[in-house]
Enzyme design. Structure first.
Site, mmCIF file in Angstrom:
data_model
loop_
_atom_site.group_PDB
_atom_site.id
_atom_site.type_symbol
_atom_site.label_atom_id
_atom_site.label_comp_id
_atom_site.label_asym_id
_atom_site.label_seq_id
_atom_site.Cartn_x
_atom_site.Cartn_y
_atom_site.Cartn_z
ATOM 1 N N ARG A 84 0.858 -1.179 0.000
ATOM 2 C CA ARG A 84 0.000 0.000 0.000
ATOM 3 C C ARG A 84 0.897 1.233 0.000
ATOM 4 O O ARG A 84 1.704 1.416 0.917
ATOM 5 C CB ARG A 84 -0.897 -0.001 1.250
ATOM 6 C CG ARG A 84 -1.716 1.251 1.360
ATOM 7 C CD ARG A 84 -2.574 1.329 2.611
ATOM 8 N NE ARG A 84 -3.121 2.667 2.650
ATOM 9 C CZ ARG A 84 -3.206 3.446 3.718
ATOM 10 N NH1 ARG A 84 -2.827 3.001 4.900
ATOM 11 N NH2 ARG A 84 -3.679 4.668 3.625
ATOM 12 N N HIS A 121 -3.511 10.836 0.499
ATOM 13 C CA HIS A 121 -2.964 10.632 1.850
ATOM 14 C C HIS A 121 -2.384 11.978 2.313
ATOM 15 O O HIS A 121 -1.177 12.139 2.477
ATOM 16 C CB HIS A 121 -1.914 9.521 1.822
ATOM 17 C CG HIS A 121 -1.552 8.961 3.175
ATOM 18 N ND1 HIS A 121 -1.569 7.611 3.456
ATOM 19 C CD2 HIS A 121 -1.151 9.567 4.317
ATOM 20 C CE1 HIS A 121 -1.181 7.409 4.710
ATOM 21 N NE2 HIS A 121 -0.923 8.580 5.254
ATOM 22 N N GLU A 162 -7.535 8.222 6.269
ATOM 23 C CA GLU A 162 -7.851 8.896 7.530
ATOM 24 C C GLU A 162 -8.398 10.315 7.378
ATOM 25 O O GLU A 162 -7.761 11.278 7.846
ATOM 26 C CB GLU A 162 -6.619 8.924 8.441
ATOM 27 C CG GLU A 162 -6.126 7.555 8.819
ATOM 28 C CD GLU A 162 -5.075 7.575 9.931
ATOM 29 O OE1 GLU A 162 -4.643 8.670 10.350
ATOM 30 O OE2 GLU A 162 -4.692 6.486 10.390
ATOM 31 N N ASN A 284 -7.410 1.622 9.943
ATOM 32 C CA ASN A 284 -6.086 1.891 10.505
ATOM 33 C C ASN A 284 -6.257 1.861 12.016
ATOM 34 O O ASN A 284 -7.054 2.636 12.572
ATOM 35 C CB ASN A 284 -5.587 3.283 10.107
ATOM 36 C CG ASN A 284 -5.301 3.411 8.611
ATOM 37 O OD1 ASN A 284 -5.433 2.454 7.854
ATOM 38 N ND2 ASN A 284 -4.909 4.594 8.191
ATOM 39 N N TYR A 286 -4.292 1.847 15.830
ATOM 40 C CA TYR A 286 -3.074 2.000 16.643
ATOM 41 C C TYR A 286 -3.329 1.733 18.125
ATOM 42 O O TYR A 286 -2.584 1.004 18.752
ATOM 43 C CB TYR A 286 -2.449 3.391 16.428
ATOM 44 C CG TYR A 286 -1.837 3.490 15.042
ATOM 45 C CD1 TYR A 286 -0.554 3.033 14.807
ATOM 46 C CD2 TYR A 286 -2.565 3.971 13.949
ATOM 47 C CE1 TYR A 286 0.015 3.054 13.538
ATOM 48 C CE2 TYR A 286 -2.012 3.999 12.670
ATOM 49 C CZ TYR A 286 -0.726 3.540 12.476
ATOM 50 O OH TYR A 286 -0.170 3.549 11.220
ATOM 51 N N GLU A 356 -3.525 -0.166 8.218
ATOM 52 C CA GLU A 356 -2.328 0.292 8.954
ATOM 53 C C GLU A 356 -2.369 -0.270 10.363
ATOM 54 O O GLU A 356 -3.425 -0.259 11.013
ATOM 55 C CB GLU A 356 -2.284 1.827 9.099
ATOM 56 C CG GLU A 356 -1.866 2.560 7.881
ATOM 57 C CD GLU A 356 -1.776 4.074 8.097
ATOM 58 O OE1 GLU A 356 -1.538 4.532 9.235
ATOM 59 O OE2 GLU A 356 -1.970 4.790 7.105
HETATM 60 C C1 FCB Z 1 -1.413 7.371 10.617
HETATM 61 C C2 FCB Z 1 -1.088 7.925 9.242
HETATM 62 C C3 FCB Z 1 0.249 7.467 8.700
HETATM 63 C C4 FCB Z 1 1.303 7.429 9.780
HETATM 64 C C5 FCB Z 1 0.822 6.662 10.986
HETATM 65 C C6 FCB Z 1 1.847 6.531 12.088
HETATM 66 O O1 FCB Z 1 -2.315 8.205 11.261
HETATM 67 O O2 FCB Z 1 -2.076 7.536 8.325
HETATM 68 O O3 FCB Z 1 0.596 8.303 7.634
HETATM 69 O O4 FCB Z 1 1.719 8.691 10.090
HETATM 70 O O5 FCB Z 1 -0.332 7.268 11.502
#
Ligand code: FCB
Length: 443
Positions: A84, A121, A162, A284, A286, A356
């Site tokens: 990607r 992006h 995002e 995505n 985290y 992500e």
């Molecule tokens: C996300 C973004 C990516 C990167 C990661 C750590 O929010 O999409 O570009 O910065 O965080």
């Protein structure tokens, strides 16, 4: 690493046949070669003193435009099924810009790696603004031009990355480009990106594309306590981060009340476009966020200044490990998020792809990253076992790169980049991921 009762490493679970393993990057964060493309809002933002923590710019970054062959070789050696990356709109607008992506796509296909481009992006051409409705139409034209050139070889597409962060950080809080601090007046930027998504899907469908998704950022929102004020604040944060971006796309409707705030000559017609069915839904992930009632003072949270006037405050999650960015490491949050989405949206949720997931740690022997990734791969498998249809997983990121307002200080790569020499060195996590991909069949 997960261990069984005797302390031996527990085998990784088996994923469904055809599960797509990949890695992600984005154009502005790796490409460099800023002198061969038009400027984006990020170039303008970065040029203002004090915006980027280490004072850097992405003018060279990983110099990927000149070194893409080496990077494709790293992908091939890693053994990922897909890559990607994002297509820079300002580069496409520049002479020869599409030629670069043409060569990249050919190199990926020759290496047996499936190209999965993101069409936006965050690096908007500097003369455009998502506060303007017309930008959505311009985006659809850009998408049509890209698809006309690459659509004979690219089949899997991502419209936006995002829009939530781009709205919140870029337009509401001003810590990302374009640096506007509009608070709730930033909502038009959300609507116009979503409209751009809908128009992009329409443009791609007209070329016969049948493998289209979006990469939305989501995470569980945890209330700081069961007090009504904390519950209310957490629900509001969930509305902003999760529902505001998932529901127009999945249900063709804004959450209660928000539609009225969106600028549109015909909101129903917009929502029809935005809610056109997708082939899959990119997430995505985290970390979860702990949210409580406003505390009446501006706080600095992970480098993001949260103004006192917001109707919530983000709190620290205590008692868990954190990455060097300060982000909490909570793999079970991924299972919780996916099972919550599956029950919230039922058959309106298409198959999910994790577009992500990753973490920032220094060093080449990055055992912390391996622990993070392994925990999340297991958590993802738990979601599949619980019945969520997940079809792929992409690690953020292939390379250490320009981490937006943090500059080069945060290293998310499986491959270390020396930004002086541009030397690439695979980290321990690269070998770990390669093992995971080549172990066949996984137990
Ligand atoms: C996300 C973004 C990516 C990167 C990661 C750590 O929010 O999409 O570009 O910065 O965080």
């Amino acid at each position: 690493m997960a261990t069984d009762a005797r302390g031996a490493a527990a085998p990784l679970p088996r994923f469904p046949d055809g599960f797509l393993w990949g890695v992600s990057t984005s154009a502005h964060q790796i490409e460099g070669a800023a002198d061969t493309r038009a400027p984006s809002v990020w170039d303008v933002f970065t040029a203002e003193p004090g915006r980027i923590k280490d004072g850097s710019t992405a003018a060279v970054a990983c110099d990927h435009v000149h070194r893409y062959e080496e990077d494709v070789a790293l992908l091939a050696d890693l053994g990922v099924g897909a890559y990607r990356f994002s297509i820079s709109w300002p580069r496409v607008n520049s002479p020869g810009g599409l030629d670069f992506y043409d060569r990249l796509v050919d190199a990926l296909l020759a290496a047996g790696v499936r190209p999965v481009p993101t069409l936006f992006h965050w690096d908007l051409p500097a003369d455009l603004s998502w506060l303007e409705r017309d930008t959505a139409t311009r985006f659809a034209d850009h998408v049509a031009a890209v698809a006309a050139r690459l659509g004979d070889r690219v089949t899997k597409w991502i419209t936006l990355n995002e829009p939530a962060e781009h709205t919140l950080l870029g337009h509401a809080l001003g810590t990302h480009a374009p640096g506007s601090r509009l608070l709730f007046d930033a909502l038009p930027a959300a609507h116009h990106q979503l409209l751009g998504h809908g128009l992009a899907v329409q443009a791609l469908r007209s070329t016969g594309a049948d493998d289209i998704g979006i990469a939305n950022s989501h995470g569980p929102t945890w209330p700081a306590s069961q007090e009504p004020a904390d519950l209310e604040a957490a629900a509001f944060y969930d509305l902003l981060l999760n529902r505001l971006f998932a529901e127009p796309v999945l249900l063709g409707a804004y959450p209660e009340g928000l539609g009225d705030l969106m600028p549109s000559p015909d909101i129903e017609a917009d929502l029809k476009l935005i809610g056109a069915p997708l082939d899959w839904y990119g997430v995505n992930y985290y970390a979860p966020t702990l949210v409580g009632a406003p505390q009446g003072t501006e706080i600095d949270f992970g480098g993001v200044r949260m103004p006192a006037e917001l109707p919530f405050s983000v709190r620290e999650i205590e008692g868990v490990p954190t990455t060097d960015f300060g982000w909490p490491v909570i793999p079970a949050g991924l299972t919780e998020l996916l099972t919550t989405f599956a029950s919230r949206y039922g058959d309106r949720l298409p198959p999910v792809v994790i577009t992500e997931n990753g973490c920032s740690y220094p060093g080449l022997d990055d055992q912390d990253r391996i622990t993070y990734l392994e925990g999340h791969v297991r958590a993802l498998h738990d979601a599949i076992t619980a019945g969520v249809d997940v079809r792929g997983y992409f690690v953020w990121s292939l390379l250490d790169n320009f981490e937006w307002a943090e500059g080069f200080a945060r290293r998310f790569g499986l491959v270390h980049v020396d930004f002086t020499t541009q030397r690439r060195t695979p980290k321990a996590s690269y070998a770990w991921y390669r093992d995971l991909l080549t172990r066949s069949p996984m137990e």
